[in-house]
Design a protein around this motif. Structure first.
Motif, PDB file in Angstrom:
ATOM      1  N   SER A 132      42.585  41.568  41.677  1.00 11.61           N
ATOM      2  CA  SER A 132      42.428  41.278  43.105  1.00 11.61           C
ATOM      3  C   SER A 132      43.702  41.616  43.880  1.00 11.61           C
ATOM      4  O   SER A 132      44.816  41.535  43.355  1.00 11.61           O
ATOM      5  CB  SER A 132      42.093  39.797  43.295  1.00 11.61           C
ATOM      6  N   THR A 188      36.228  39.771  48.914  1.00 15.18           N
ATOM      7  CA  THR A 188      35.616  38.609  48.268  1.00 15.18           C
ATOM      8  C   THR A 188      35.925  37.331  49.054  1.00 15.18           C
ATOM      9  O   THR A 188      35.283  36.306  48.841  1.00 15.18           O
ATOM     10  CB  THR A 188      36.132  38.454  46.828  1.00 15.18           C
ATOM     11  N   ARG A 239      45.558  41.053  47.920  1.00 19.83           N
ATOM     12  CA  ARG A 239      45.513  40.298  49.177  1.00 19.83           C
ATOM     13  C   ARG A 239      46.324  41.053  50.218  1.00 19.83           C
ATOM     14  O   ARG A 239      47.460  41.445  49.964  1.00 19.83           O
ATOM     15  CB  ARG A 239      46.083  38.882  48.996  1.00 19.83           C
ATOM     16  N   GLU A 261      41.031  39.112  50.801  1.00 13.33           N
ATOM     17  CA  GLU A 261      41.236  39.174  49.363  1.00 13.33           C
ATOM     18  C   GLU A 261      40.059  39.931  48.763  1.00 13.33           C
ATOM     19  O   GLU A 261      38.911  39.741  49.171  1.00 13.33           O
ATOM     20  CB  GLU A 261      41.319  37.778  48.770  1.00 13.33           C
ATOM     21  N   GLY A 262      40.337  40.822  47.815  1.00 11.97           N
ATOM     22  CA  GLY A 262      39.252  41.590  47.215  1.00 11.97           C
ATOM     23  C   GLY A 262      39.788  42.606  46.226  1.00 11.97           C
ATOM     24  O   GLY A 262      40.934  42.535  45.787  1.00 11.97           O
ATOM     25  N   ARG A 263      38.943  43.568  45.896  1.00 12.71           N
ATOM     26  CA  ARG A 263      39.332  44.615  44.945  1.00 12.71           C
ATOM     27  C   ARG A 263      39.253  45.979  45.621  1.00 12.71           C
ATOM     28  O   ARG A 263      38.493  46.183  46.580  1.00 12.71           O
ATOM     29  CB  ARG A 263      38.414  44.582  43.720  1.00 12.71           C
TER      30      ARG A 263
END
Length: 512
Positions: A70, A143, A72, A127-129
């Protein structure tokens, strides 16, 4: 009519602000209900947009799909596209922009609905990929989302940005949000100033800081800003130059010093003048003005290389080449080369007539009271300066207008002094320093006499500086370089206001 004065646009903006304030009220109500602060301060980005783009530039969609760690990021929301159950937005941080992809089923209906009501200009944490969209654009698959700062004022039109030049200067924070060229210009300025500092330290100069509040303004012929110091109960002046304090340090034993300083002159505002400006002054014991010219050439070249990557520049559509040795001319040689004045340059009457024809009046400029040397300098400034496009050192200024400079041993009527011109503008001023205390005292007295005769820009008599010279100052060379004007050249900026983050402006009417 400028946008900020157009009543229809102003009305629309006021309505948008009112709508955003209503949204903020809802955020404050959520805070009161224990659902989190309206302005949270606990989101910590792990990456910036620029670093993410660089790290994943070579990664394809399949490779990114295999990376599940992940990231941010936080930034200002500059674009937003809501498309049913999925949306795209673009966040901008200090390093660049990154697209984010939001799906309702992954965020949850409540958070997705809140996101749909967020506005351009809001500060958002995501936040995520990392992944690539079907079109191949690197993006963050969100996410989780956080609204970190609610923007109460609408952004300028995303396609046109700010049009009003004065508003760009006045609201630089908005100009920097919306105009990438503005951000790049000030990044280039920062790199160039850092390069100059590194260059000076690398050549054995010590960086120092001297006072900005002076009991006596000195170091240049200029009108100062004045103020009153309550505790000392005395008039003080914002510095017009750091020169006399830097030379005190040479007396004290620091043999090479420099200061990148803010100076202030209570004079006109123009495309090349701001009452508050930045310059660098440096002094070296056992140097003369010839040493200074050679060093200043290399200083300018080094700043250009490190900020632009080239010595071949363009300004106002015309080439400027910093690579060849800078030309060196005396004032009279420059007059002859660029005007063909011939014998007229040595005739006070001819010079006065030429200056009157150029618009100089007897009442304002007191031409008939000026010496031949002084008239020659005025004629040079009026007729020659703007023709000095390629880098040129102009030398042999009259001693009478150079009160702090050493006179030439072979020609005592002229000073060992130079001014550097590029693109028709003065960029630097340097000279072999006068270190004879008795001669300096006499020069100061002549300046006092000139001030008593109505010259507002003449210098004061600085008794402490004379006392310092009486202890003995080694032969010294000193130079000042106008950093703002140098940045205009290196960034191709037409106005000094373009390279000063917050230039001096008349107060807005509502501030009166």
């Amino acid at each position: 009519m400028s946008d900020h004065l157009n009543p229809e646009i102003q009305f629309d903006e006021n309505q948008l602000i009112a709508e955003r304030r209503e949204k903020l009220k809802l955020l404050r109500q959520r805070e009161a209900d224990g659902l989190g602060p309206a302005f949270p301060n606990d989101f910590k980005p792990s990456h910036q947009a620029g670093a993410l783009a660089a790290a994943h530039a070579a990664h394809g969609a399949e490779e990114l799909d295999g990376q599940q760690h992940s990231v941010r990021m936080a930034g200002r929301m500059m674009l937003k596209r809501v498309m049913g159950k999925a949306s795209f937005a673009t966040l901008q941080d200090g390093s660049g922009r990154m697209q984010i992809y939001i799906k309702a089923e992954e965020l949850g209906a409540e958070l997705y609905d809140r996101f749909k009501h967020w506005d351009l200009g809001d500060i958002v944490g995501v936040e995520g990929r990392m992944f690539r969209t079907r079109t191949g654009e690197l993006s963050i698959h969100a996410t989780n989302l956080r609204l970190l700062t609610k923007s109460l004022r609408p952004m300028p039109d995303k396609f046109h940005g700010m049009h009003d030049q004065e508003m760009k200067y006045r609201q630089r924070y908005v100009d920097m949000m919306t105009d990438e060229s503005t951000r790049k210009r000030f990044l280039a300025r920062s790199r160039a100033v850092s390069a100059m500092r590194e260059f000076m330290v690398g050549h054995g100069f010590l960086e120092v800081e001297t006072p900005m509040l002076h009991p006596i303004p000195g170091g240049a012929n200029a009108r100062p800003f004045s103020t009153h110091h309550n505790a000392l109960d005395q008039q003080m002046y914002l510095r017009i130059a750091p020169e006399l304090y830097l030379k005190r340090l040479i007396v004290g034993g620091f043999e090479r010093v420099f200061e990148i300083n803010r100076s202030f002159r209570n004079e006109g505002i123009s495309m090349r003048h701001n009452p508050e400006f930045t310059m660098m002054e440096f002094y070296a014991a056992y140097w003369d003005y010839e040493d200074l010219m050679a060093f200043t050439e290399e200083l300018v070249r080094d700043a250009a290389r490190k900020s632009t990557g080239s010595l071949q520049l363009s300004y106002a559509g015309k080439a400027v080449d910093l690579e060849p040795a800078f030309e060196r001319l005396s004032i009279l040689q420059a007059i002859d080369k660029y005007t063909g004045a011939g014998a007229g340059a040595y005739d006070a009457g001819w010079l006065m007539d030429a200056l009157r024809k150029s618009g100089k009046s007897e009442k304002e400029h007191k031409l008939s009271q000026r010496s031949l040397a002084n008239l020659q300098v005025m004629y040079f400034e009026e007729m020659v300066e703007d023709k000095l496009w390629q880098p040129t050192f102009i030398c042999e200024h009259p001693v009478e207008i150079s009160p702090l400079a050493r006179a030439s041993d072979s020609r005592p009527e002229v000073a060992e002094r130079f001014e550097l011109y590029i693109t028709g503008r003065e960029f630097g001023n340097g000279f072999s320093e006068l270190n004879d205390a008795e001669v300096q005292a006499a020069r100061f007295q002549a300046q006092v006499n000139a001030k008593d005769s109505g010259d507002d820009e003449a210098m004061f008599f600085d008794h402490d500086f004379v006392r310092a010279l009486e202890y003995g100052m080694p032969p010294t060379g000193g130079c000042g370089v106008g950093i703002d004007r140098l940045m205009m050249l290196l960034t191709g900026s037409a106005s000094i206001r373009d390279v000063i983050l917050f230039p001096a402006l008349r107060r807005e009417s509502h501030e009166s």
